[in-house]
Design a protein around this motif. Structure first.
Motif, PDB file in Angstrom:
ATOM      1  N   ALA A 163      21.303 -34.221 -47.266  1.00  0.00           N
ATOM      2  CA  ALA A 163      21.333 -35.551 -47.881  1.00  0.00           C
ATOM      3  C   ALA A 163      20.964 -36.644 -46.884  1.00  0.00           C
ATOM      4  O   ALA A 163      20.265 -37.599 -47.220  1.00  0.00           O
ATOM      5  CB  ALA A 163      22.716 -35.811 -48.465  1.00  0.00           C
ATOM      6  N   THR A 164      21.424 -36.527 -45.640  1.00  0.00           N
ATOM      7  CA  THR A 164      21.209 -37.584 -44.646  1.00  0.00           C
ATOM      8  C   THR A 164      19.732 -37.799 -44.362  1.00  0.00           C
ATOM      9  O   THR A 164      19.282 -38.940 -44.183  1.00  0.00           O
ATOM     10  CB  THR A 164      21.951 -37.235 -43.342  1.00  0.00           C
ATOM     11  OG1 THR A 164      23.338 -37.041 -43.642  1.00  0.00           O
ATOM     12  CG2 THR A 164      21.809 -38.349 -42.321  1.00  0.00           C
ATOM     13  N   TYR A 165      18.956 -36.717 -44.305  1.00  0.00           N
ATOM     14  CA  TYR A 165      17.549 -36.829 -43.941  1.00  0.00           C
ATOM     15  C   TYR A 165      16.602 -36.440 -45.084  1.00  0.00           C
ATOM     16  O   TYR A 165      15.416 -36.200 -44.854  1.00  0.00           O
ATOM     17  CB  TYR A 165      17.275 -35.960 -42.702  1.00  0.00           C
ATOM     18  CG  TYR A 165      18.127 -36.370 -41.522  1.00  0.00           C
ATOM     19  CD1 TYR A 165      17.817 -37.485 -40.756  1.00  0.00           C
ATOM     20  CD2 TYR A 165      19.275 -35.641 -41.189  1.00  0.00           C
ATOM     21  CE1 TYR A 165      18.604 -37.870 -39.680  1.00  0.00           C
ATOM     22  CE2 TYR A 165      20.074 -36.007 -40.120  1.00  0.00           C
ATOM     23  CZ  TYR A 165      19.742 -37.136 -39.371  1.00  0.00           C
ATOM     24  OH  TYR A 165      20.537 -37.521 -38.312  1.00  0.00           O
ATOM     25  N   SER A 166      17.144 -36.364 -46.285  1.00  0.00           N
ATOM     26  CA  SER A 166      16.345 -36.073 -47.489  1.00  0.00           C
ATOM     27  C   SER A 166      15.567 -34.762 -47.357  1.00  0.00           C
ATOM     28  O   SER A 166      14.384 -34.671 -47.690  1.00  0.00           O
ATOM     29  CB  SER A 166      15.384 -37.224 -47.790  1.00  0.00           C
ATOM     30  OG  SER A 166      16.089 -38.420 -48.033  1.00  0.00           O
ATOM     31  N   ILE A 167      16.273 -33.717 -46.890  1.00  0.00           N
ATOM     32  CA  ILE A 167      15.676 -32.392 -46.791  1.00  0.00           C
ATOM     33  C   ILE A 167      16.283 -31.529 -47.891  1.00  0.00           C
ATOM     34  O   ILE A 167      17.502 -31.375 -47.952  1.00  0.00           O
ATOM     35  CB  ILE A 167      15.952 -31.744 -45.419  1.00  0.00           C
ATOM     36  CG1 ILE A 167      15.501 -32.672 -44.281  1.00  0.00           C
ATOM     37  CG2 ILE A 167      15.243 -30.388 -45.308  1.00  0.00           C
ATOM     38  CD1 ILE A 167      15.842 -32.144 -42.896  1.00  0.00           C
ATOM     39  N   PRO A 168      15.475 -30.970 -48.789  1.00  0.00           N
ATOM     40  CA  PRO A 168      16.037 -30.106 -49.831  1.00  0.00           C
ATOM     41  C   PRO A 168      16.832 -28.956 -49.219  1.00  0.00           C
ATOM     42  O   PRO A 168      16.479 -28.430 -48.154  1.00  0.00           O
ATOM     43  CB  PRO A 168      14.788 -29.587 -50.561  1.00  0.00           C
ATOM     44  CG  PRO A 168      13.734 -30.616 -50.286  1.00  0.00           C
ATOM     45  CD  PRO A 168      14.010 -31.117 -48.905  1.00  0.00           C
ATOM     46  N   HIS A 169      17.909 -28.561 -49.888  1.00  0.00           N
ATOM     47  CA  HIS A 169      18.781 -27.534 -49.327  1.00  0.00           C
ATOM     48  C   HIS A 169      18.050 -26.229 -49.043  1.00  0.00           C
ATOM     49  O   HIS A 169      18.329 -25.549 -48.048  1.00  0.00           O
ATOM     50  CB  HIS A 169      19.963 -27.292 -50.260  1.00  0.00           C
ATOM     51  CG  HIS A 169      21.047 -28.306 -50.107  1.00  0.00           C
ATOM     52  ND1 HIS A 169      21.813 -28.745 -51.155  1.00  0.00           N
ATOM     53  CD2 HIS A 169      21.493 -28.967 -49.016  1.00  0.00           C
ATOM     54  CE1 HIS A 169      22.679 -29.645 -50.722  1.00  0.00           C
ATOM     55  NE2 HIS A 169      22.509 -29.805 -49.433  1.00  0.00           N
ATOM     56  N   TYR A 216      10.213 -33.658 -41.065  1.00  0.00           N
ATOM     57  CA  TYR A 216      11.090 -34.393 -41.978  1.00  0.00           C
ATOM     58  C   TYR A 216      11.598 -35.698 -41.362  1.00  0.00           C
ATOM     59  O   TYR A 216      12.527 -36.313 -41.886  1.00  0.00           O
ATOM     60  CB  TYR A 216      12.267 -33.507 -42.396  1.00  0.00           C
ATOM     61  CG  TYR A 216      11.900 -32.553 -43.515  1.00  0.00           C
ATOM     62  CD1 TYR A 216      11.793 -32.990 -44.830  1.00  0.00           C
ATOM     63  CD2 TYR A 216      11.634 -31.213 -43.251  1.00  0.00           C
ATOM     64  CE1 TYR A 216      11.450 -32.132 -45.848  1.00  0.00           C
ATOM     65  CE2 TYR A 216      11.287 -30.332 -44.272  1.00  0.00           C
ATOM     66  CZ  TYR A 216      11.194 -30.803 -45.569  1.00  0.00           C
ATOM     67  OH  TYR A 216      10.839 -29.937 -46.587  1.00  0.00           O
ATOM     68  N   LYS A 217      10.973 -36.095 -40.231  1.00  0.00           N
ATOM     69  CA  LYS A 217      11.273 -37.381 -39.599  1.00  0.00           C
ATOM     70  C   LYS A 217      12.730 -37.508 -39.152  1.00  0.00           C
ATOM     71  O   LYS A 217      13.333 -38.582 -39.224  1.00  0.00           O
ATOM     72  CB  LYS A 217      10.874 -38.539 -40.508  1.00  0.00           C
ATOM     73  CG  LYS A 217       9.378 -38.581 -40.815  1.00  0.00           C
ATOM     74  CD  LYS A 217       9.017 -39.765 -41.704  1.00  0.00           C
ATOM     75  CE  LYS A 217       7.507 -39.932 -41.826  1.00  0.00           C
ATOM     76  NZ  LYS A 217       6.790 -38.737 -42.232  1.00  0.00           N
ATOM     77  N   VAL A 218      13.319 -36.386 -38.709  1.00  0.00           N
ATOM     78  CA  VAL A 218      14.652 -36.417 -38.122  1.00  0.00           C
ATOM     79  C   VAL A 218      14.510 -36.931 -36.693  1.00  0.00           C
ATOM     80  O   VAL A 218      13.785 -36.328 -35.893  1.00  0.00           O
ATOM     81  CB  VAL A 218      15.296 -35.015 -38.116  1.00  0.00           C
ATOM     82  CG1 VAL A 218      16.655 -35.047 -37.438  1.00  0.00           C
ATOM     83  CG2 VAL A 218      15.410 -34.486 -39.538  1.00  0.00           C
ATOM     84  N   PRO A 219      15.154 -38.025 -36.314  1.00  0.00           N
ATOM     85  CA  PRO A 219      15.037 -38.524 -34.937  1.00  0.00           C
ATOM     86  C   PRO A 219      15.579 -37.512 -33.932  1.00  0.00           C
ATOM     87  O   PRO A 219      16.669 -36.974 -34.115  1.00  0.00           O
ATOM     88  CB  PRO A 219      15.895 -39.799 -34.949  1.00  0.00           C
ATOM     89  CG  PRO A 219      15.979 -40.197 -36.388  1.00  0.00           C
ATOM     90  CD  PRO A 219      15.982 -38.909 -37.157  1.00  0.00           C
ATOM     91  N   ARG A 220      14.816 -37.270 -32.890  1.00  0.00           N
ATOM     92  CA  ARG A 220      15.232 -36.278 -31.898  1.00  0.00           C
ATOM     93  C   ARG A 220      16.566 -36.648 -31.266  1.00  0.00           C
ATOM     94  O   ARG A 220      17.389 -35.765 -30.957  1.00  0.00           O
ATOM     95  CB  ARG A 220      14.163 -36.128 -30.821  1.00  0.00           C
ATOM     96  CG  ARG A 220      14.345 -34.870 -29.984  1.00  0.00           C
ATOM     97  CD  ARG A 220      13.121 -34.540 -29.158  1.00  0.00           C
ATOM     98  NE  ARG A 220      13.062 -33.121 -28.852  1.00  0.00           N
ATOM     99  CZ  ARG A 220      11.962 -32.428 -28.757  1.00  0.00           C
ATOM    100  NH1 ARG A 220      10.796 -33.007 -28.977  1.00  0.00           N
ATOM    101  NH2 ARG A 220      11.993 -31.141 -28.460  1.00  0.00           N
ATOM    102  N   GLU A 221      16.802 -37.932 -31.103  1.00  0.00           N
ATOM    103  CA  GLU A 221      18.059 -38.371 -30.494  1.00  0.00           C
ATOM    104  C   GLU A 221      19.272 -38.100 -31.384  1.00  0.00           C
ATOM    105  O   GLU A 221      20.420 -38.180 -30.933  1.00  0.00           O
ATOM    106  CB  GLU A 221      17.995 -39.855 -30.131  1.00  0.00           C
ATOM    107  CG  GLU A 221      17.765 -40.805 -31.296  1.00  0.00           C
ATOM    108  CD  GLU A 221      16.296 -41.095 -31.562  1.00  0.00           C
ATOM    109  OE1 GLU A 221      16.015 -42.147 -32.178  1.00  0.00           O
ATOM    110  OE2 GLU A 221      15.427 -40.273 -31.149  1.00  0.00           O
ATOM    111  N   ASP A 222      19.033 -37.760 -32.649  1.00  0.00           N
ATOM    112  CA  ASP A 222      20.138 -37.453 -33.566  1.00  0.00           C
ATOM    113  C   ASP A 222      20.648 -36.018 -33.430  1.00  0.00           C
ATOM    114  O   ASP A 222      21.683 -35.681 -34.020  1.00  0.00           O
ATOM    115  CB  ASP A 222      19.706 -37.672 -35.022  1.00  0.00           C
ATOM    116  CG  ASP A 222      19.669 -39.141 -35.413  1.00  0.00           C
ATOM    117  OD1 ASP A 222      19.842 -39.995 -34.522  1.00  0.00           O
ATOM    118  OD2 ASP A 222      19.461 -39.428 -36.603  1.00  0.00           O
TER     119      ASP A 222
END
Length: 385
Positions: A275-281, A350-356
Motif C-alpha cells: 500500500a505504501t508504494y502502490s505495489i500490487p501484492h 516502483y519508485k521506492v526511494p533507496r533511503e527508505d
C-alpha cells in the motif's frame, strides 16, 4: 471448458464452522450461488467488487443475473480500489445500511474480498446489523487466496496497511469457477499465482504449522510451478486455470486456523511495500520471495531448512547433495519462474526511494534491534535495481 470433461476438477467440500462450503469447477457459479442462498436462507445481496471488473468485463453481470433470477440482488458496490482504501469500505457500509441487505457477495481479487470482510466487520457495530456478522460468499477471479483467511487487510487514511483478524469474518462460502477468471489480465493472474506460491513456500518455515499442512503446501508449489507457465502459454485453457485455483486453495486455506502464527519475511515485506508504494501484492511476492528463500539458508532452523529443501523432491528436481545447496537452488528456480512469467522487476522500477530501505526493514521486522535487521536491509538492496 476442458477438451476432456473427465479430467476437469469439479465438486464441493464442507469446511469449518465459518466456511461452510467450497464449490469448484468450470461453470459451477450457476449452481453454487443458488445453493448457498438456499442453504443460508438469505434474501438480498450487496455485491462488492472493483470498477474495472464491473465495467470492463461481464463477470459481475453474470453474478448479478444469477442473483436476480432468485430475487436476491439488492445492489452492487464497485468502489473498491487496489489495496482496499478505507474510504470505499466506509461508503459500502453506508450503502449496506440503506439497502438492509442480509448477505455479501465479493467478486474479484484480494482487494474486494478483503474489503467485504472489513465491511462485514464494521457493519456489525451498527444498529442496523442486529449485532450479527453477515454471511459472505466469495467468488475470486485471481489467485491471491484472500478468501481463505479470517483476516482483512485494507489501507488507512495515512496510506499504511491495517489488519483486522477475527474468526467471525471468515467467508461462509467460496466459489472457484475458472470460467470467471478468463478476463483477468495476464499480469494480475500470474503475479497473484506467485502470491499463492509465497503462501505455500513460507508455510515451510512459518511456526506452528502442522506437518500434514506442509504437504498441502508441497502440492500447491508443484502445481504452481507446472501450471503458471502453461496458463501463460495457453491463457484460454480453463483446465489449467482451475488447477491453479485449487493450488491457491491448497497454498493457504488450512492456515486460516493459525492466524496468530507469525508470518514469514516475504509476507512481512510485502505488507509494508504494497500500500505504501502502490505495489500490487502479487508483485511484492515476485520481488521478495526468491531473495527471502535464499536468506533462509542462513536464518532458518535445521528442521525448517529440511522442509524447504524437500520442495525439490516434489518438483522432481535432483538434490544438490546438501540442504543449504538445495535451498539456494530453490531460490534460483523461483527467480527463473518469475522471469519466465514476465514478472521480473525491481524496487527502483516502483519508485521506492533507496533511503527508505532501512525503514521498510524496520517496519517489517518491528525493530532495528532484531538479529535479522541488517540482513533484511541487504536483501532489499539486492532487489532494488
Amino acid at each position: 471448458m476442458s477438451e476432456s470433461p473427465r479430467t476437469t476438477i469439479q465438486g464441493s467440500l464442507g469446511s469449518s464452522p465459518t466456511l461452510q462450503s467450497v464449490f469448484y469447477g468450470p461453470g459451477c457459479v450457476s449452481n453454487a450461488l443458488p445453493k448457498l442462498i438456499k442453504s443460508f436462507g438469505v434474501k438480498k445481496a450487496l455485491v462488492v467488487t472493483g470498477n474495472t471488473l464491473r465495467t470492463k468485463t461481464d463477470v459481475v453481470k453474470k453474478v448479478e443475473t444469477i442473483l436476480e433470477q432468485h430475487d436476491a440482488h439488492g445492489a452492487t458496490f464497485s468502489g473498491i480500489g487496489e489495496h482496499a482504501p478505507i474510504a470505499g469500505i466506509l461508503k459500502a457500509v453506508d450503502q449496506l445500511k440503506e439497502l438492509r441487505a442480509d448477505f455479501l457477495v465479493s467478486v474479484g481479487g484480494g482487494s474486494p474480498i478483503d474489503a467485504a470482510k472489513a465491511i462485514a466487520y464494521r457493519f456489525k457495530d451498527t444498529p442496523e446489523s442486529g449485532g450479527k456478522i453477515l454471511p459472505h460468499f466469495g467468488i475470486p477471479t485471481t489467485l491471491s487466496a484472500a478468501e481463505y483467511t479470517s483476516g482483512a487487510g485494507y489501507t488507512g487514511e495515512d496510506g499504511h496497511k491495517i489488519a483486522v483478524i477475527s474468526p467471525e469474518i471468515g467467508l461462509s462460502g467460496i466459489i472457484l469457477d475458472a470460467e470467471l477468471t478468463l478476463p483477468t489480465p495476464e499480469r494480475l493472474w500470474l503475479s497473484t499465482g506467485m502470491r499463492a506460491m509465497d503462501h505455500a513456500v513460507e508455510t515451510m518455515y512459518r511456526p506452528n504449522i502442522a506437518h500434514p499442512v506442509k504437504f498441502l503446501g508441497y502440492g500447491a508449489i508443484a502445481d504452481l510451478f507446472k501450471y503458471l507457465p502453461l496458463s501463460k502459454a495457453n491463457p484460454e485453457n480453463v483446465e489449467y486455470r482451475q488447477r491453479l485455483l485449487i493450488a491457491a486453495w491448497m497454498s493457504l486455506w488450512p492456515i486460516r486456523f493459525h492466524e496468530n502464527s507469525p508470518i514469514g519475511i516475504s509476507h512481512l515485506l510485502g505488507h509494508k511495500l504494497g500500500a505504501t508504494y502502490s505495489i500490487p501484492h502479487g508483485m511484492t511476492s515476485c520481488l521478495t520471495l526468491a531473495a527471502v528463500v535464499k536468506l533462509q539458508s542462513e536464518l532458518a532452523s535445521p528442521e525448517d531448512k529440511k522442509y524447504l529443501a524437500d520442495i525439490l523432491f516434489h518438483l522432481g528436481v535432483p538434490s544438490t547433495g546438501s540442504v543449504d545447496g538445495d535451498i539456494l537452488l530453490l531460490s534460483d528456480l523461483l527467480d527463473k519462474l518469475v522471469v519466465q512469467l514476465g514478472l521480473k522487476t525491481t524496487l527502483e522500477a516502483y519508485k521506492v526511494p533507496r533511503e527508505d530501505l532501512p525503514k521498510i526493514a524496520e517496519r517489517a521486522l518491528g525493530s532495528k534491534e532484531v538479529p535479522a535487521f541488517s540482513k533484511v536491509v541487504g536483501l532489499l538492496e539486492t532487489i532494488y535495481a
